[in-house]
Write an enzyme that holds these catalytic residues in place. Structure first.
Site, PDB file in Angstrom:
ATOM      1  N   ASP A 432       0.873  -1.172   0.000  1.00 23.95           N
ATOM      2  CA  ASP A 432       0.000   0.000   0.000  1.00 23.95           C
ATOM      3  C   ASP A 432       0.917   1.231   0.000  1.00 23.95           C
ATOM      4  OD1 ASP A 432      -1.636   2.129   0.679  1.00 23.95           O
ATOM      5  OD2 ASP A 432      -2.875   0.962   2.061  1.00 23.95           O
ATOM      6  N   HIS A 433       0.924   1.939  -1.105  1.00 23.60           N
ATOM      7  CA  HIS A 433       1.899   3.027  -1.262  1.00 23.60           C
ATOM      8  C   HIS A 433       1.581   4.225  -0.350  1.00 23.60           C
ATOM      9  CE1 HIS A 433       5.337   4.755  -2.912  1.00 23.60           C
ATOM     10  NE2 HIS A 433       5.123   4.627  -4.203  1.00 23.60           N
ATOM     11  N   ARG A 434       0.402   4.223   0.262  1.00 16.82           N
ATOM     12  CA  ARG A 434       0.109   5.292   1.227  1.00 16.82           C
ATOM     13  C   ARG A 434       0.933   5.091   2.492  1.00 16.82           C
ATOM     14  NH1 ARG A 434      -6.183   4.302   1.753  1.00 16.82           N
ATOM     15  NH2 ARG A 434      -5.290   2.228   1.942  1.00 16.82           N
TER      16      ARG A 434
END
Ligand code: CAO
Length: 460
Positions: A432-434
């Site tokens: 999850d790039h967040r």
């Protein structure tokens, strides 16, 4: 033999439909009429819903026929033996339907059926909010640790049939305004809500959170509707229950999580030799060790070194878990499920292999309970036994990463002097790039690869 009138028409009988044995429930209020006079009804089709303080129940018709009239109205109180409706049925069918024809989802708590088909009882314990698509424990496939988006902590005021109807449409009941007695949500309320959302006059909270229907939101075209039969013969099959549930979760996770996949490889030549030796030594124990067990343990080491991967997003905060429960995707005849191996950090490879085997077997037999599928921190999806080189696994929310394993193969690797055959395991880490930066993902995967290449690193 069928009884007939002189003109050859079947003789009709007016049958009183009564409330069957409903255990200790007395004077329960009628809260819903589920059919209307003139409707054709089946034996065991629910006619009304009644509700006590603790439960709501659907009272079925004991006969198939045409509903002539209701003998009760909303708000009336009924008990066992109360006449609720008149159904006109063919005279030869006037014997009550066998109790065995009771609704399938009959809960264990239902009172013992009398001669008539029993009522379907649904207790409404607010402590167990079911995800819209995951009403039963075995149903929890992906994401079974938290209620689905916008599912309230307490159940909204609605009958089981309305709840089911809303689930089928994917309507978040908590957002529907009830127009029934005491604000109860009726089927018509759910229909109106759906129409309003479809016409764009209303947004669900999920749509609003994603930025609305237009602008930054998913301003998607409607799903293409094709009459396939125009082009050749077809067969239509309903999706399995597990497929419906996992599909809804996968679609949400794919849309809401900015996925990136980091691909790497691990040299597992030595580890594979050790695995084969271990299996030989333990032949008599009946426990079979596969590469997945070693990967689970290696993942635990990587999670300890990089705790962001063992976290979940909660609004603007990250929740770091100090336990290590690893989910693994299991392929079953009915679809994908994710049993969770608990406290993998406290277990050895043999115990992990044994528990994994037991969980995989339960999964294939459809016997996993909700506890078997809850509490996961990180998921591994292994297609190693099947094939492929790399793939993009979809993150199992609210986790923040998932590891995909593909089939290991021998590759020529330059050792400085010559090419040597090395067994290589492909690792596909979706994150999850967040929460996780690309560099952190590359470090996690590289560390995993190092541990698998030299398992002694786990001890460091
Ligand atoms: N490379 C090469 N061979 C591998 C391997 C790999 N990475 N991983 C496993 N194998 C081999 C095993 O050693 C075993 O070989 P033998 O039959 O010769 O002993 C064979 O493949 C079958 O392994 P397995 O599948 O029984 O065992 P597992 O521990 O690897 O996996 C389980 C268990 C439950 C994860 C698996 O059976 C399964 O269901 N996999 C599918 C998961 C899936 O569908 N993922 C996709 C999710 S996203 O849609």
């Amino acid at each position: 033999m069928t009884r007939r009138t002189q003109r050859g028409q079947p003789q009709m009988a007016q049958i009183e439909i009564k409330v069957p044995d409903i255990g200790d429930f007395k004077d329960v209020g009628v809260i819903e009429l589920l059919a209307k006079p003139g409707d054709a009804v089946q034996a065991d089709q629910s006619l009304i819903t009644v509700e006590s303080d603790k439960a709501s129940m659907e009272i079925p018709s004991s006969h198939a026929g045409v509903l002539k009239e209701f003998k009760v109205k909303l708000g009336d109180k009924v008990s066992e033996g109360s006449v609720i409706a008149i159904v006109e049925a063919a005279a030869e069918a006037a014997a009550p339907a066998p109790a065995a024809a009771a609704p399938k989802e009959e809960p264990k708590t239902a009172p013992a059926p009398a001669s008539q088909a029993p009522a379907a009882i649904k207790t409404e314990a607010p402590a167990a909010p079911a995800a819209p698509a995951a009403p039963a424990p075995a149903a929890a496939a992906l994401d079974n640790t938290r209620p689905a988006i916008n599912q309230p902590q307490g159940l909204p005021h609605a009958s089981p049939s309305v709840r089911k109807f809303a689930r089928e449409l994917g309507v978040p009941l908590a957002e529907v305004q009830g127009s029934g007695p005491k604000g109860r949500i009726t089927q018509e309320d759910v229909q109106k809500f759906t129409q309003a959302v479809m016409s764009g006059t209303l947004q669900t909270q999920a749509q609003a959170a994603r930025g609305g229907m237009g602008g930054a939101g998913l301003d998607l075209l409607p799903w293409p509707k094709v009459d396939f039969a125009k082009f050749g013969p077809i067969e239509r099959k309903e999706l399995s229950r597990i497929k419906k549930i996992s599909g809804a979760n996968l679609a949400r996770n794919w849309v809401m999580i900015p996925h990136v996949t980091n691909n790497d490889e691990a040299d597992i030549t030595e580890l594979e030799a050790f695995r084969v030796r271990t299996n030989k030594e333990n032949e008599k124990s009946g426990i079979k060790v596969t590469m997945l067990a070693f990967v689970i343990k290696a993942v635990v080491a990587a999670l300890k070194k990089y705790p962001d991967f063992n976290a979940s997003l909660d609004g603007d905060a990250l929740v770091y878990k100090q336990y290590f429960h690893i989910g693994f995707a299991a392929d079953t005849p009915n679809g994908l499920v994710v049993p969770v191996l608990k406290n993998a950090d406290q277990k050895g490879i043999l115990q992990i292999s044994q528990e994994m085997g037991e969980l995989a077997q339960k999964a294939r037999e459809g016997k996993l309970g909700s506890a078997d599928m809850q509490g996961g921190c990180f998921t591994i999806s292994s297609l190693g036994g099947i094939g492929g080189t790399h793939f993009t696994p979809i993150i199992n929310a609210p986790e923040v990463a998932i590891l995909g394993l593909s089939r290991s193969s021998l590759k020529p690797v330059w050792d400085g002097k010559q090419f040597a055959p090395r067994l290589t395991l492909p690792l596909s880490l979706s994150y999850d790039h967040r929460v996780i930066d690309g560099a952190a993902a590359a470090r996690f995967n590289a560390y995993l690869s190092q541990v698998l290449a030299d398992y002694r690193r786990i001890l460091l």
